[in-house]
Design an enzyme around this catalytic site. Structure first.
Site, PDB file in Angstrom:
ATOM      1  N   ARG A  32      39.698  28.365  35.894  1.00 48.57           N
ATOM      2  CA  ARG A  32      39.724  29.804  36.191  1.00 48.57           C
ATOM      3  C   ARG A  32      40.636  30.597  35.270  1.00 48.57           C
ATOM      4  O   ARG A  32      40.378  31.776  35.016  1.00 48.57           O
ATOM      5  CB  ARG A  32      40.128  30.022  37.642  1.00 48.57           C
ATOM      6  CG  ARG A  32      39.111  29.470  38.628  1.00 48.57           C
ATOM      7  CD  ARG A  32      39.291  30.029  40.014  1.00 48.57           C
ATOM      8  NE  ARG A  32      38.282  29.511  40.935  1.00 48.57           N
ATOM      9  CZ  ARG A  32      38.140  29.906  42.179  1.00 48.57           C
ATOM     10  NH1 ARG A  32      38.944  30.834  42.675  1.00 48.57           N
ATOM     11  NH2 ARG A  32      37.203  29.392  42.953  1.00 48.57           N
ATOM     12  N   ASP A 140      40.393  42.935  51.175  1.00 49.64           N
ATOM     13  CA  ASP A 140      40.541  41.797  50.281  1.00 49.64           C
ATOM     14  C   ASP A 140      41.765  42.024  49.412  1.00 49.64           C
ATOM     15  O   ASP A 140      42.173  43.163  49.181  1.00 49.64           O
ATOM     16  CB  ASP A 140      39.301  41.606  49.401  1.00 49.64           C
ATOM     17  CG  ASP A 140      39.215  40.194  48.828  1.00 49.64           C
ATOM     18  OD1 ASP A 140      38.576  39.333  49.463  1.00 49.64           O
ATOM     19  OD2 ASP A 140      39.822  39.941  47.762  1.00 49.64           O
TER      20      ASP A 140
END
Length: 287
Positions: A32, A140
């Site tokens: 990532r 979020d």
């Protein structure tokens, strides 16, 4: 990436997001963060860590977002949405008949498939909910995924995952190679940036809370803290929906399982009582 770099990133992610990476997850960090390093003009993760150490706050936020953006899709796991339609809504429609209002929180909502799935479920109950005040709040940690959620635009691959064809035809408009949710569904969802490690009492009280597939990334103490704080913003007769691999058992006594409904929980009123003794479908417009 050196062991020291990995330990630094593990500690950073734990402090900033609650993400509790085990010692064998170095491959996940590399998969990532190497693309993020290259996008930032850096040779690799060692240079990325060095820049973060120097105080590059914007880059630090990007690292946290890259590591905490998790997979999601419409009507994921199906059962929670069956519970919403068949158990939760019938019970709350009766319990809230005088107030005629419902507030639902989708925590760690990612790119929006969960809150929009909730919205579509409620839309199917439009007749029963006519004149009710409905709020769906999606939160979020990542501002990037919230922006995607607000736009409500999804690829062919994304709409094919879990979304029944009849709902695609009914609630989406095709724009070339992508699909956009119609404005009435998008307008049912409010979006707010929120870190679950921080105080969220300002969100107010909710009748239903979806907190699915995020607690699995936290350690036991962090889970217990989040459960405790969720219990304070959930109505005494409200309902909490967890993911298939998540449970309150052995972690918190703030909730009890709802009978015969896997993943569905209610506040533990026995505990609350002990504590007390000792001391047309109307929608709130998205902001």
């Amino acid at each position: 990436m050196t062991p020291l770099d990995y330990e630094y990133l593990r500690k950073l992610l734990k402090e900033r997001s609650g993400l509790d990476l085990s010692a064998d997850k170095q491959y996940l960090v590399e998969s990532r963060l190497v693309p993020l390093a290259r996008k930032s003009g850096l040779a690799g993760i060692p240079d990325l860590v060095q820049k973060i150490r120097s105080g590059a706050e914007a880059l630090t936020s990007e690292v946290v977002e890259a590591m905490t953006t998790n997979e999601t899709f419409f009507f994921r796991d199906k059962i929670p949405f069956d519970h919403l339609r068949d158990t939760v809504l019938p019970v709350l429609l009766q319990a809230r008949a005088n107030r005629r209002a419902l507030r639902i929180w989708s925590a760690a909502s990612s790119t929006g498939q969960e809150p929009y799935s909730i919205a579509m479920c409620l839309k199917e109950k439009a007749q029963a909910l006519a004149g009710w005040r409905i709020e769906i709040v999606a939160t979020d940690l990542s501002q990037e995924v919230l922006e995607k959620s607000r736009a409500g635009i999804y690829s062919q691959f994304e709409v094919q995952r879990g979304l029944p064809i009849q709902l695609l035809v009914k609630h989406f408009t095709q724009l070339g190679e992508v699909w956009q949710l119609n404005a009435d569904i998008r307008g049912m969802v409010q979006h707010r940036q929120l870190n679950l490690l921080q105080d969220f009492s300002h969100l107010g009280k909710f009748d239903v809370i979806f907190c699915r597939n995020v607690l699995i990334y936290f350690d036991q103490d962090t889970k217990a803290s989040i459960f405790e704080r969720i219990s304070r913003v959930l109505e005494p007769d409200g309902m909490l929906m967890l993911g298939a691999a998540e449970s309150v058992v052995g972690i918190s006594d703030a909730f009890r399982p709802y009978p015969d409904r896997r993943g569905l929980y209610q506040p533990n009123l026995a505990r609350a009582n002990v504590s007390a003794g000792s001391h047309g479908l109307r929608v709130v417009a998205a902001r």
